[in-house]
Design a protein around this motif. Structure first.
Motif, short mmCIF file in Angstrom:
data_model
loop_
_atom_site.label_atom_id
_atom_site.label_comp_id
_atom_site.label_asym_id
_atom_site.label_seq_id
_atom_site.Cartn_x
_atom_site.Cartn_y
_atom_site.Cartn_z
N TYR A 119 0.92 -1.41 -0.07
CA TYR A 119 -0.20 0.12 0.20
C TYR A 119 1.14 1.34 0.12
O TYR A 119 0.48 2.37 -0.82
N ASP A 120 2.68 1.13 0.81
CA ASP A 120 3.04 2.47 1.03
C ASP A 120 3.75 2.52 -0.75
O ASP A 120 3.66 4.23 -1.28
N ALA A 121 3.22 1.65 -1.23
CA ALA A 121 4.58 1.71 -2.29
C ALA A 121 3.36 1.84 -4.06
O ALA A 121 3.97 2.64 -4.82
N ILE A 122 2.71 1.73 -3.71
CA ILE A 122 1.04 2.47 -3.92
C ILE A 122 0.97 3.53 -3.77
O ILE A 122 0.60 4.23 -5.41
N ARG A 123 1.33 4.54 -3.00
CA ARG A 123 0.85 5.41 -2.46
C ARG A 123 1.46 6.21 -3.09
O ARG A 123 1.96 7.30 -4.16
N VAL B 234 4.52 9.62 -8.16
CA VAL B 234 5.50 10.48 -9.09
C VAL B 234 5.13 10.01 -9.99
O VAL B 234 5.97 10.28 -11.31
N GLU B 235 4.31 9.09 -10.52
CA GLU B 235 3.61 8.79 -11.74
C GLU B 235 3.90 9.83 -13.12
O GLU B 235 4.43 9.90 -13.96
N LYS B 236 3.61 10.82 -12.76
CA LYS B 236 3.59 12.65 -13.07
C LYS B 236 5.21 12.65 -14.17
O LYS B 236 4.58 13.49 -14.66
N GLU C 206 0.10 -6.81 -6.90
CA GLU C 206 -1.09 -6.19 -6.52
C GLU C 206 0.19 -4.26 -6.46
O GLU C 206 -0.85 -3.26 -7.48
N VAL C 207 1.15 -4.52 -6.70
CA VAL C 207 1.67 -3.11 -6.66
C VAL C 207 1.65 -2.42 -8.14
O VAL C 207 1.28 -1.84 -8.62
N LYS C 208 2.22 -3.44 -9.48
CA LYS C 208 2.15 -3.93 -10.53
C LYS C 208 0.84 -3.50 -11.46
O LYS C 208 0.92 -3.08 -12.36
N ASN C 209 0.21 -4.15 -10.45
CA ASN C 209 -1.27 -3.67 -11.11
C ASN C 209 -2.30 -2.27 -10.73
O ASN C 209 -3.14 -2.50 -12.14
N ALA C 210 -1.62 -1.91 -10.26
CA ALA C 210 -2.68 -0.93 -9.31
C ALA C 210 -1.62 0.55 -10.02
O ALA C 210 -2.15 1.54 -9.83
N ILE C 211 -0.53 0.22 -10.70
CA ILE C 211 0.14 1.84 -10.63
C ILE C 211 0.20 2.23 -12.29
O ILE C 211 0.54 0.14 -12.82
N ASP C 212 1.02 2.54 -13.45
CA ASP C 212 1.14 2.84 -14.32
C ASP C 212 2.95 2.98 -14.89
O ASP C 212 3.37 3.46 -15.82
N ILE C 213 3.32 2.48 -13.68
CA ILE C 213 4.87 2.68 -13.99
C ILE C 213 5.49 1.11 -13.53
O ILE C 213 5.00 0.31 -13.40
#
Length: 407
Positions: free
Chosen positions: A248-252, A257-259, A279-286
């Motif tokens: 959850y911290d990594a996703i946050r 920083v995605e921008k 879970e992190v992989k599926n939650a962000i676009d990095i």
């Protein structure tokens, strides 16, 4: 397709007739070939090549390593140096690697392969792995195996007079690289970090990596922002959390920083949290990178089946050496996953040059340029290096450096 018996008989009669027409030389059998004398001599040397001894070369250099840290580990402060593993043969060829793991483990493993012909490298790897009380899939044992394996490939390349990537079957003669740095230091400001990253760009890199997770959340986000603004939009920016966070911290952090368009987000969660990494992989676009703490093809398999990473970065030595990493890369390619080996570039460059799904290679210009005068940096041009074209791996030290720095 000669499926009918009569057709096969007619084909044999035709071949017999052609044989007579060509002076009796059979087209259905090949007479024993005799190699030219020089080729036969070279073949005999290869056939009689044997592994006979294991030694180490230790070198110490002037100065003191700076104290630095990532999100979890502090390092530096000691005397800079380099250790090379040396595997000696009965013909004077010495194979070298930059070893990892305790020397005592490597010495124990070496006893299993002493007397082997280095060209039987697959058998050697299997023997190192399986002829133990129980096969060990992780840890110092595999690190020692990887160290030995790379030194054996160095022998093979030298025996053939070829760089190892050409022995393996080259895919590329130039390799894309990134500059790994961006550590935390007591006296290092965000502007100092930005200057460091900009310096790598000025040295020819088109991809740079910085640490995250070692400061508070807002400070780390600001560090990423300033670096991105400094290097501009066209330089790839890689982020490495060194397994700092829960998912959850990594996703946050990733969303924050995605921008800034990171090229990748490396090791966001603890190494054994395959599900959390997914879970992190599926939650962000990095793109998520993982694997440097895994070993062998079986560790690679676990990352893949758990859908834990977009890119795999197992370490060339830790994963079991070049022999094993080629299996890892092949397994990853079957799932359309690129690899980007972690660790010393001198141990990875020939592997990377020989596989089609290698994405990019790690280098450490800030450390190696200042603190290891006996192991030269690869010149970087437009983000790429030329693969060394020396026989073997290409890390043999200059005799003058050995005389000057050897313990």
């Amino acid at each position: 397709m000669l499926s009918h018996p009569l057709e096969r008989r007619n084909f044999i009669k035709l071949c017999a007739g052609m044989s007579a027409a060509f002076g009796g030389a059979s087209l259905l059998s090949t007479p024993a070939q005799t190699a030219p004398p020089l080729l036969q001599q070279a073949q005999n040397k290869i056939d009689n090549l044997k592994i006979v001894d294991l030694k180490y070369l230790e070198m110490k250099f002037p100065g003191k390593l700076p104290v630095k840290w990532n999100s979890i580990i502090k390092s530096g402060g000691g005397t800079p140096g380099m250790t090379q593993m040396e595997i000696h043969t009965n013909q004077g060829i010495i194979g070298r690697s930059l070893p990892k793991g305790p020397r005592s483990v490597a010495e124990k493993i070496f006893k299993k392969i002493k007397g082997e012909n280095p060209f039987f490298v697959e058998r050697i790897w299997d023997r190192m792995y399986r002829e133990n009380r129980k096969p060990v899939a992780k840890g110092d044992y595999i690190k020692a195996m990887g160290s030995i394996d790379i030194a054996i490939w160095d022998i093979i390349g030298k025996a053939l007079g070829l760089p190892v990537y050409k022995v393996l079957g080259g895919f590329q003669s130039k390799v894309r690289v990134y500059a790994a740095g961006g550590y935390y230091r007591e006296d290092k400001s965000i502007n100092d970090l930005a200057d460091e990253m900009e310096g790598y760009v000025n040295d020819g890199f088109r991809a740079v990596k910085m640490k995250v997770g070692g400061a508070d959340f807002n400070t780390d986000v600001e560090r990423v922002r300033v670096v991105r603004e400094t290097i501009g939009p066209d330089i790839d920016l890689l982020l490495d959390a060194n397994n700092k966070w829960y998912a959850y911290d990594a996703i946050r952090f990733g969303r924050a920083v995605e921008k800034f368009n990171p090229f990748w987000f490396e090791e966001p969660v603890v190494p054994d949290d395959f599900a959390g990494c997914a879970e992190v992989k599926n939650a962000i676009d990095i793109p998520i990178v993982a694997g440097e703490n895994e070993y062998t093809r079986w560790g690679c398999r676990d990352l893949i089946v758990n859908n834990s990473a977009d890119i795999l970065n197992l370490d060339t030595v830790n994963a079991g050496g070049i022999t094993e990493y080629r299996k890892i890369a092949s397994m990853a390619s079957a799932f359309h996953i690129p690899v980007a080996p972690h660790g010393d570039p001198h141990m990875a460059v020939h592997l990377v040059a020989s596989i089609p799904n290698a994405l990019i290679m790690e280098t450490y210009p800030g450390v190696q340029s200042q603190y290891n005068p006996a192991l030269k940096l690869f010149p970087v041009k437009n983000g790429y290096i030329e693969v060394p074209n020396f026989p073997g791996i290409g890390i043999d030290p200059d005799p003058a450096d050995v005389k000057k720095y050897a313990k």
